[in-house]
Design a protein around this motif. Sequence first.
Motif, short mmCIF file in Angstrom:
data_model
loop_
_atom_site.label_atom_id
_atom_site.label_comp_id
_atom_site.label_asym_id
_atom_site.label_seq_id
_atom_site.Cartn_x
_atom_site.Cartn_y
_atom_site.Cartn_z
N HIS A 247 42.69 42.23 52.81
CA HIS A 247 41.56 42.75 52.33
C HIS A 247 41.53 42.84 50.84
O HIS A 247 42.79 43.05 50.26
CB HIS A 247 41.39 44.28 52.63
CG HIS A 247 41.57 44.55 54.33
ND1 HIS A 247 40.28 44.41 54.93
CD2 HIS A 247 42.38 44.59 54.86
CE1 HIS A 247 40.60 44.73 56.32
NE2 HIS A 247 42.00 44.75 56.41
N LEU A 248 40.29 42.79 50.14
CA LEU A 248 40.43 42.86 48.60
C LEU A 248 39.72 44.27 48.48
O LEU A 248 38.59 44.78 48.71
CB LEU A 248 39.49 41.67 48.26
CG LEU A 248 39.05 41.64 46.97
CD1 LEU A 248 40.46 41.52 45.95
CD2 LEU A 248 38.32 40.40 46.36
N ILE A 249 40.08 44.88 47.27
CA ILE A 249 39.39 45.93 46.62
C ILE A 249 39.21 45.62 45.12
O ILE A 249 40.23 45.48 44.33
CB ILE A 249 40.01 47.21 46.91
CG1 ILE A 249 40.30 47.93 48.43
CG2 ILE A 249 39.61 48.58 46.14
CD1 ILE A 249 40.82 48.97 48.64
N TYR A 250 37.83 45.37 44.98
CA TYR A 250 37.42 44.97 43.44
C TYR A 250 37.16 46.10 42.75
O TYR A 250 35.90 46.43 42.70
CB TYR A 250 36.63 43.90 43.77
CG TYR A 250 36.34 43.01 42.69
CD1 TYR A 250 37.31 41.95 42.16
CD2 TYR A 250 35.42 43.09 41.58
CE1 TYR A 250 37.28 41.08 41.30
CE2 TYR A 250 35.17 42.27 40.66
CZ TYR A 250 35.99 41.44 40.33
OH TYR A 250 36.15 40.47 39.16
N CYS A 251 37.62 46.28 41.50
CA CYS A 251 37.03 47.27 40.57
C CYS A 251 36.65 46.80 39.33
O CYS A 251 36.70 47.46 38.12
CB CYS A 251 38.32 48.45 40.38
SG CYS A 251 39.17 49.06 41.85
N GLY A 252 36.65 45.38 39.07
CA GLY A 252 36.06 44.82 38.05
C GLY A 252 34.57 44.69 38.19
O GLY A 252 33.89 45.24 39.07
N PRO A 253 33.72 44.04 37.42
CA PRO A 253 32.37 44.14 37.37
C PRO A 253 31.78 43.30 38.51
O PRO A 253 32.20 42.21 38.72
CB PRO A 253 31.91 43.31 35.98
CG PRO A 253 33.02 43.58 35.23
CD PRO A 253 34.26 43.57 36.10
N ILE A 254 30.71 43.87 39.24
CA ILE A 254 30.34 43.34 40.53
C ILE A 254 29.67 42.05 40.30
O ILE A 254 29.75 41.20 41.08
CB ILE A 254 29.54 44.44 41.25
CG1 ILE A 254 29.13 43.97 42.72
CG2 ILE A 254 28.20 44.74 40.63
CD1 ILE A 254 28.62 44.88 43.42
N ASP A 255 28.98 41.85 39.39
CA ASP A 255 28.15 40.80 38.94
C ASP A 255 29.30 39.53 38.64
O ASP A 255 28.96 38.56 38.96
CB ASP A 255 27.23 40.94 37.85
CG ASP A 255 27.57 41.39 36.44
OD1 ASP A 255 28.77 42.05 36.50
OD2 ASP A 255 27.21 41.24 35.43
N GLU A 256 30.28 39.97 37.83
CA GLU A 256 31.12 38.90 37.64
C GLU A 256 31.97 38.14 38.93
O GLU A 256 32.03 36.94 39.11
CB GLU A 256 32.33 39.42 36.69
CG GLU A 256 33.37 38.31 36.21
CD GLU A 256 34.46 38.78 35.16
OE1 GLU A 256 34.07 39.99 34.71
OE2 GLU A 256 35.47 38.46 35.13
N TYR A 257 32.06 39.13 39.94
CA TYR A 257 32.63 38.69 41.38
C TYR A 257 31.81 37.62 41.75
O TYR A 257 32.06 36.63 42.30
CB TYR A 257 32.77 39.95 42.14
CG TYR A 257 33.33 39.41 43.28
CD1 TYR A 257 34.73 39.13 43.59
CD2 TYR A 257 32.56 39.22 44.58
CE1 TYR A 257 35.17 38.88 44.94
CE2 TYR A 257 33.03 38.63 45.66
CZ TYR A 257 34.39 38.30 45.94
OH TYR A 257 34.90 38.14 47.17
N PHE A 258 30.52 37.87 41.67
CA PHE A 258 29.62 37.09 42.45
C PHE A 258 28.97 36.00 41.41
O PHE A 258 27.98 35.52 41.48
CB PHE A 258 28.21 37.57 42.91
CG PHE A 258 28.73 38.74 44.09
CD1 PHE A 258 28.84 37.81 45.30
CD2 PHE A 258 28.72 39.91 44.07
CE1 PHE A 258 29.30 38.70 46.60
CE2 PHE A 258 29.05 40.74 45.28
CZ PHE A 258 29.49 40.12 46.41
#
Length: 397
Positions: A247-258
Amino acid sequence: MPTISLEAAKSGPSCQPECTTYDYLIVGAGFAGSVIAERLAEGLGRRVLLIDRRPHIAGNAYDHFDAAGVLVHRYGPHIFHTNAQRIVDYLSRFTEWRPYEHRVLAQVDDKLVPIPINLTTLNTLYGLSMSPEEAEVFLAERAEPVATIRTSEDVVINQIGRELYEKFFRGYTRKQWGLDPSALDKSVTSRIPTRTSEDDRYFGDTFQIMPRDGYTQMFERMLDHPNIDVLLGTDFKAVRDEVKYEHLIYCGPIDEYFDFQLGRLPYRSLRFEHQTLEQEHYQPVAVVNYPHPDVPYTRITEYKHLTGQTHPCTSITYEFPCDDGDPYYPVPRAENAELYKRYRALAEQTPNVTFLGRLGTYKYYNMDQVVGQALALYRDIQAANAEVAAETEIDAS
Ligand code: FAD
Ligand code: UDP
């Protein structure tokens, strides 16, 4: 807190050499990522890899001793305040506390006066000696009632009128956000109350405390767990196809992830200018605000007031808001909330990824709110696990 290399992370959790897969990859070692890492490791025995592209843990709350030996906050003043006993209880597992009530002065009309505006502010600024009741009348006479309060301008004008709005809020907000208060959601200036008492504390919360040995030490203790591997100075992009995880938990900017596929979410940034001065103190309180539009910075912080440190020198930080640089502030306004909603919908269609924290959920959260959000996610994961365990038991019987 085993700090490991990318090479080591590729071969899997250091606590279990025979296993090559982490249960969780967590991106961002700030409050969001570190709290959820600790809970998953300690509470559920999960094997966690926590990464950050910065060379340190603690995210924006990072503090350290500068060259002169003064404890400073690299990303501007962080003052802990909350009304939630359970959040204090949780963090108290990792730190002792120092009581600290934050007080801020604003430089207005060549005077240093308390902000939030209080009785002292009004009496000093206008050369009066009003009582609290008289101050109520004074403000009521100046307030310009706004029928529907939508913007950050409406909030203030409605409470204290245009003159005080211009002195304390308009210039500061334009500098801080690069936007007029009329273009910002009402939630932004609603953070600042107006008082007619002599209470000059910046926050009204039940708990106003600072981690006794600093934030970074608190994070070190939080992450000191055999199931947590920490990989610093490493971007998510460098590990996403290199490390095995469930699983991934992502605490960086959501727009950058996509990959910004729906467009960029605006974040406001800051440039910090840190200085050490060979004098014991620089200013009377930890933070002095400069709302005047001609002053290029918004505020100056002197850390020794926050930390209680005694030292013959003192260190201060000027904050210059800007657009480019690390993303510090999600910008609360309707069109940004709309774009975030569209990213949120994408996130919901992305299996095995959870977004968390100020950047991951695009929320102008204080530290305690981020801790609360991470603890809530943990409770959800825990409940889902308990459900799976119960189902497995039923299947087996
Ligand atoms: P962050 O602390 O921003 O952590 C996110 C981490 O993710 C960062 O370290 C970043 O490097 C990392 N990251 C992002 N993308 C990637 C990637 N692709 N790969 C690897 N790593 C990545 N709150 C208060 O309660 N009181 C205060 O007084 C206060 N003062 C503040 C003053 C300033 C100047 C600022 C900017 C904020 C302040 N805050 C304050 C808010 C507080 O900083 C946040 O609530 C809190 O730090 C948010 O934690 P977080 O983990 O969500 O985000
Ligand atoms: N604000 C202002 N003048 C001040 C202090 C605050 O105009 O002297 C406004 C400004 O828009 C700021 C907002 O109120 O962004 C919230 O202030 P707060 O101190 O809560 O912001 P923080 O620095 O914690 O993000």
